[in-house]
Design an enzyme around this catalytic site. Sequence first.
Site, short mmCIF file in Angstrom:
data_model
loop_
_atom_site.label_atom_id
_atom_site.label_comp_id
_atom_site.label_asym_id
_atom_site.label_seq_id
_atom_site.Cartn_x
_atom_site.Cartn_y
_atom_site.Cartn_z
CB THR A 355 -0.99 0.02 1.16
OG1 THR A 355 -0.07 -0.27 2.42
CG2 THR A 355 -2.10 -0.96 1.08
CB SER A 381 -0.43 9.82 3.44
OG SER A 381 -0.59 9.92 1.99
NE ARG A 382 5.21 3.97 2.60
CZ ARG A 382 4.86 2.86 2.92
NH1 ARG A 382 3.65 2.58 1.94
NH2 ARG A 382 4.93 2.22 3.96
CB VAL A 383 0.01 10.00 -2.03
CG1 VAL A 383 -0.66 11.27 -2.93
CG2 VAL A 383 -0.20 8.74 -2.55
#
Length: 521
Positions: A355, A381-383
Amino acid sequence: MTEITAQSIDAALRKQLDALNTSVESRETGSVIQVGDGIARVDGLKNAMAGELLEFTSSTGQVVYGMAQNLEEDEVGAVLLGDVAAIKENDAVKTTGRLVEVPSGKALLGRVVNPLGMPLDGKGEIKAEGTRPVEFKAPGVIHRKPVHEPMQTGILAVDSMIPIGRGQRELIIGDRQTGKTAIAVDAILNQKGKDMVCIYVAVGQKASTVANVQETLEKHGAMDYTIIVNASASDSAPLQYIAPMAGAAMGEYFVYNGEDGKPAGPENPGRHVLIVYDDLTKQAVAYRQMSLTLRRPPGREAYPGDIFYLHSRLLERAVKMNEQNGLGSMTALPIIETQAGDVSAYIPTNVISITDGQIYLQTDLFFQGQRPAVDVGISVSRVGGSAQIKQMKQVAGTLKLDLAAFRELKAFTQFGSDLDKATQDQLTRGAAMTELLKQNRFCMMDVYDQAVAIYAGGKGYLDDVPTEDIVRFRTELLEFLHASKPEVFDELAKAGKWTGDVENLTNAAIEAFKLQFAPTA
């Protein structure tokens, strides 16, 4: 009178020949050599495909469908998707030439279905637009574009610090009873009026739990844009195994087709979908059960070696399409249940690595009254900022740092008593911001309301408010601004960011509110 020529006769004959159905149905027939535990071993199907739908016919004439799983040298291992008890040895089996498919289309909205698309809500037959294969290859990188639009959950702690974008895969992870489903359901409720299709896939849940979720969605008017796919705890392992993939297939219809049901493209935008898999731990257990009964070798923690591939090909189907493909998106919120907070177990580490970030919920925080019980330290959150509006990004950047510093200081000062003023101020600010993030269920907040609330905390307006009054202060402040100073939100939206003028306007409005705010005696 039309002239009859050789050409016209030829054309007429060709037309008639084309209309004739000359296709020969090539269906192999085999027989069941062994059956038990929902697994059938079948002889005589030389050309069966992996994942093909097989048709079993019992001696009484009852038809039960199954799915080809193991293609071995002298037999096929299949899992049964229907009435397991009906099939006996020597019953006939036919190939269908189709992979397992589920109905898809707008007719499913507002319905509760099983993983094969059959209704469970007693509201009659579903006249679906078409079918989609349960297993479908995810779009390649050429067909995608980076995640850039926010998918607002309405939850302050999530939207400010762990933002989710349309097309992202954000894992919700924690022990049982820490509020994982609550976050997912709130996110679905917050999509009302935002042109999102939501899909809630329940795997291995109690039927009563799913009924509660359905009732909640109906009460808040969210079933109009939601599909519930339910493979409950009493359903067979194969049904629990295909449920998440069936949900993804139903969602893909909206991503790959426009409003008119035709393929999405530059002129025909695709839709946006939010899909919740609740939960993938139970899907992994169902797949393990299925694999072991099919005599596949067990690996780590008795899971088969391809369990990672199972989850990765499922979550890879979450996508943000590019302009040529209609800009549709599918956002996935997989849920994983941990045992005693053990994030390093096999299935949790697998899904974390697939994810684009995780929201980690902690039992300790939950019982301390911090709800949602999000552990800001290890949730990411890697976004990140790409999935936030600028107004939120500006105020939330400091929030995460404030909370991180507060947590470190709090642990450090637990044993000390005399603290200097700077440290004391930092502790006060951290405690206020932690309290500010508390939020009840079904109380989703608009993104501009969230930005103003965090702005008020970051500027120190909460430092002198008693801790137990902070949530009430936040609620009453926003009510006051909407009623008396709506220009704050208008200017903030118009400017597109926090400018000096917007800040001055907001400061004046908050100060005016503080003069009339009465702390609890």
